[in-house]
Scaffold this motif. Structure first.
Motif, PDB file in Angstrom:
ATOM      1  N   ARG A 121     -19.179  -4.850  -2.244  1.00 25.30           N
ATOM      2  CA  ARG A 121     -17.954  -5.520  -2.690  1.00 25.30           C
ATOM      3  C   ARG A 121     -16.933  -4.518  -3.218  1.00 25.30           C
ATOM      4  N   VAL A 122     -17.382  -3.543  -3.957  1.00 28.75           N
ATOM      5  CA  VAL A 122     -16.478  -2.535  -4.513  1.00 28.75           C
ATOM      6  C   VAL A 122     -15.901  -1.658  -3.407  1.00 28.75           C
ATOM      7  N   THR A 123     -16.751  -1.124  -2.561  1.00 28.00           N
ATOM      8  CA  THR A 123     -16.275  -0.196  -1.535  1.00 28.00           C
ATOM      9  C   THR A 123     -15.482  -0.888  -0.446  1.00 28.00           C
ATOM     10  N   GLN A 124     -15.898  -2.091  -0.052  1.00 24.08           N
ATOM     11  CA  GLN A 124     -15.163  -2.820   0.994  1.00 24.08           C
ATOM     12  C   GLN A 124     -13.722  -3.083   0.569  1.00 24.08           C
ATOM     13  N   THR A 125     -13.548  -3.539  -0.639  1.00 30.08           N
ATOM     14  CA  THR A 125     -12.203  -3.856  -1.114  1.00 30.08           C
ATOM     15  C   THR A 125     -11.319  -2.613  -1.076  1.00 30.08           C
ATOM     16  N   GLY A 126     -11.822  -1.528  -1.601  1.00 31.62           N
ATOM     17  CA  GLY A 126     -11.036  -0.296  -1.628  1.00 31.62           C
ATOM     18  C   GLY A 126     -10.673   0.208  -0.248  1.00 31.62           C
ATOM     19  N   VAL A 127     -11.638   0.243   0.656  1.00 33.93           N
ATOM     20  CA  VAL A 127     -11.370   0.777   1.987  1.00 33.93           C
ATOM     21  C   VAL A 127     -10.460  -0.160   2.782  1.00 33.93           C
ATOM     22  N   GLN A 128     -10.590  -1.464   2.578  1.00 30.02           N
ATOM     23  CA  GLN A 128      -9.726  -2.392   3.304  1.00 30.02           C
ATOM     24  C   GLN A 128      -8.276  -2.297   2.833  1.00 30.02           C
ATOM     25  N   ILE A 129      -8.067  -2.144   1.542  1.00 31.09           N
ATOM     26  CA  ILE A 129      -6.700  -1.968   1.023  1.00 31.09           C
ATOM     27  C   ILE A 129      -6.113  -0.660   1.539  1.00 31.09           C
ATOM     28  N   LEU A 130      -6.894   0.414   1.460  1.00 29.01           N
ATOM     29  CA  LEU A 130      -6.433   1.707   1.957  1.00 29.01           C
ATOM     30  C   LEU A 130      -6.087   1.634   3.441  1.00 29.01           C
ATOM     31  N   LEU A 131      -6.952   1.055   4.248  1.00 30.72           N
ATOM     32  CA  LEU A 131      -6.693   0.955   5.680  1.00 30.72           C
ATOM     33  C   LEU A 131      -5.463   0.096   5.947  1.00 30.72           C
ATOM     34  N   GLY A 132      -5.307  -0.977   5.204  1.00 32.07           N
ATOM     35  CA  GLY A 132      -4.122  -1.825   5.369  1.00 32.07           C
ATOM     36  C   GLY A 132      -2.834  -1.049   5.152  1.00 32.07           C
ATOM     37  N   PHE A 133      -2.797  -0.255   4.100  1.00 30.98           N
ATOM     38  CA  PHE A 133      -1.613   0.567   3.859  1.00 30.98           C
ATOM     39  C   PHE A 133      -1.423   1.606   4.961  1.00 30.98           C
ATOM     40  N   LEU A 134      -2.513   2.224   5.371  1.00 26.79           N
ATOM     41  CA  LEU A 134      -2.419   3.233   6.427  1.00 26.79           C
ATOM     42  C   LEU A 134      -1.877   2.644   7.727  1.00 26.79           C
ATOM     43  N   LEU A 135      -2.302   1.440   8.045  1.00 19.01           N
ATOM     44  CA  LEU A 135      -1.862   0.829   9.295  1.00 19.01           C
ATOM     45  C   LEU A 135      -0.366   0.538   9.313  1.00 19.01           C
ATOM     46  N   THR A 136       0.257   0.398   8.150  1.00 17.30           N
ATOM     47  CA  THR A 136       1.692   0.097   8.110  1.00 17.30           C
ATOM     48  C   THR A 136       2.565   1.341   8.243  1.00 17.30           C
ATOM     49  N   VAL A 137       2.013   2.501   7.979  1.00 16.29           N
ATOM     50  CA  VAL A 137       2.809   3.741   7.973  1.00 16.29           C
ATOM     51  C   VAL A 137       3.514   3.978   9.311  1.00 16.29           C
ATOM     52  N   VAL A 138       2.829   3.724  10.396  1.00 13.88           N
ATOM     53  CA  VAL A 138       3.381   4.000  11.716  1.00 13.88           C
ATOM     54  C   VAL A 138       4.650   3.174  11.987  1.00 13.88           C
ATOM     55  N   PHE A 139       4.845   2.086  11.267  1.00  8.89           N
ATOM     56  CA  PHE A 139       6.005   1.219  11.476  1.00  8.89           C
ATOM     57  C   PHE A 139       7.172   1.543  10.542  1.00  8.89           C
ATOM     58  N   THR A 140       7.040   2.596   9.755  1.00  7.23           N
ATOM     59  CA  THR A 140       8.125   2.970   8.848  1.00  7.23           C
ATOM     60  C   THR A 140       9.054   3.972   9.530  1.00  7.23           C
ATOM     61  N   PRO A 141      10.319   4.012   9.124  1.00  3.16           N
ATOM     62  CA  PRO A 141      11.264   4.962   9.724  1.00  3.16           C
ATOM     63  C   PRO A 141      10.837   6.424   9.520  1.00  3.16           C
ATOM     64  N   ARG A 142      10.200   6.717   8.419  1.00  3.92           N
ATOM     65  CA  ARG A 142       9.802   8.102   8.115  1.00  3.92           C
ATOM     66  C   ARG A 142       8.774   8.634   9.116  1.00  3.92           C
ATOM     67  N   TYR A 143       7.955   7.760   9.685  1.00  5.02           N
ATOM     68  CA  TYR A 143       6.909   8.197  10.604  1.00  5.02           C
ATOM     69  C   TYR A 143       7.494   8.971  11.785  1.00  5.02           C
ATOM     70  N   ALA A 144       8.592   8.504  12.322  1.00  3.09           N
ATOM     71  CA  ALA A 144       9.206   9.155  13.489  1.00  3.09           C
ATOM     72  C   ALA A 144       9.590  10.595  13.203  1.00  3.09           C
ATOM     73  N   SER A 145       9.883  10.915  11.945  1.00  7.79           N
ATOM     74  CA  SER A 145      10.316  12.275  11.605  1.00  7.79           C
ATOM     75  C   SER A 145       9.157  13.211  11.279  1.00  7.79           C
ATOM     76  N   LEU A 146       7.934  12.703  11.284  1.00  4.11           N
ATOM     77  CA  LEU A 146       6.789  13.566  11.002  1.00  4.11           C
ATOM     78  C   LEU A 146       6.566  14.546  12.143  1.00  4.11           C
ATOM     79  N   GLY A 147       6.088  15.705  11.780  1.00  4.64           N
ATOM     80  CA  GLY A 147       5.747  16.700  12.786  1.00  4.64           C
ATOM     81  C   GLY A 147       4.443  16.351  13.485  1.00  4.64           C
ATOM     82  N   SER A 148       4.151  17.096  14.518  1.00  5.63           N
ATOM     83  CA  SER A 148       2.961  16.853  15.326  1.00  5.63           C
ATOM     84  C   SER A 148       1.681  16.947  14.496  1.00  5.63           C
ATOM     85  N   ALA A 149       1.579  17.942  13.630  1.00  3.86           N
ATOM     86  CA  ALA A 149       0.375  18.116  12.804  1.00  3.86           C
ATOM     87  C   ALA A 149       0.185  16.932  11.859  1.00  3.86           C
ATOM     88  N   ASP A 150       1.293  16.444  11.284  1.00  3.81           N
ATOM     89  CA  ASP A 150       1.194  15.307  10.367  1.00  3.81           C
ATOM     90  C   ASP A 150       0.843  14.024  11.111  1.00  3.81           C
TER      91      ASP A 150
END
Length: 174
Positions: free
Chosen positions: A34-63
């Motif tokens: 219960r503890v680990t699932q909640t944390g990893v699901q919240i983290l993954l949820g935030f990570l999945l949204t990054v690609v849809f932000t305007p800043r993502y397009a300006s990231l370099g190849s390594a990032d």
């Protein structure tokens, strides 16, 4: 003597049947999940949204590569940490709880390893974007060391110093 097994021989053990031990271990494991699932699901949820932000397009190849790796690691962690639920559901009623506890415990440990990798990778990416600085590895390394100390080194030290006879009966490990 009946089908109850005595503790670890140190006077601190429990008197319980194999089924009672499996039930207790399963409940302990559920609390950990219960503890680990909640944390990893919240983290993954935030990570999945990054690609849809305007800043993502300006990231370099390594990032962008680091981001993709981080999302994959987070997905792997999520799969491993949710896996015990599916495992239990599929074997429930087949008198396999002791084995389910062992396999679920292994999945949780794999999930925790992937979670360490996800958190480290996410921190690395965020600090690279936030600071654009070459000191980022020097900032991330102590945090990784802290995770390893708290999540692995300290428990392993405590187990070796104060643990039972190592038969794995207390934690579902074999």
């Amino acid at each position: 003597m009946d089908d109850r097994e005595h503790g670890n021989g140190h006077g601190r053990g429990r008197e319980e049947t194999a089924d009672e031990r499996a039930d207790r271990q399963w409940q302990d494991l559920l609390q950990e999940i219960r503890v680990t699932q909640t944390g990893v699901q919240i983290l993954l949820g935030f990570l999945l949204t990054v690609v849809f932000t305007p800043r993502y397009a300006s990231l370099g190849s390594a990032d962008k590569t680091t981001y993709v790796l981080t999302v994959i690691l987070g997905s792997l962690a999520t799969g491993a940490l949710i896996g015990p639920v599916s495992f239990h559901r599929l074997v429930s009623g087949h008198r396999l709880k002791p084995q389910a506890v062992v396999w679920a415990s292994r999945l949780v440990m794999v999930g925790i390893l992937f979670l360490v990798a996800t958190l480290t990778s996410a921190l690395f990416l965020i600090l690279r974007v936030a600071t654009d600085n070459t000191v980022v590895p020097w900032l991330v390394a102590p945090v990784l060391a802290w995770y390893l100390l708290c999540w692995f080194a300290l428990p392993l030290w405590a187990r070796s110093r104060h643990g039972s006879n190592g038969d794995g009966q207390g934690d579902g490990q074999r």
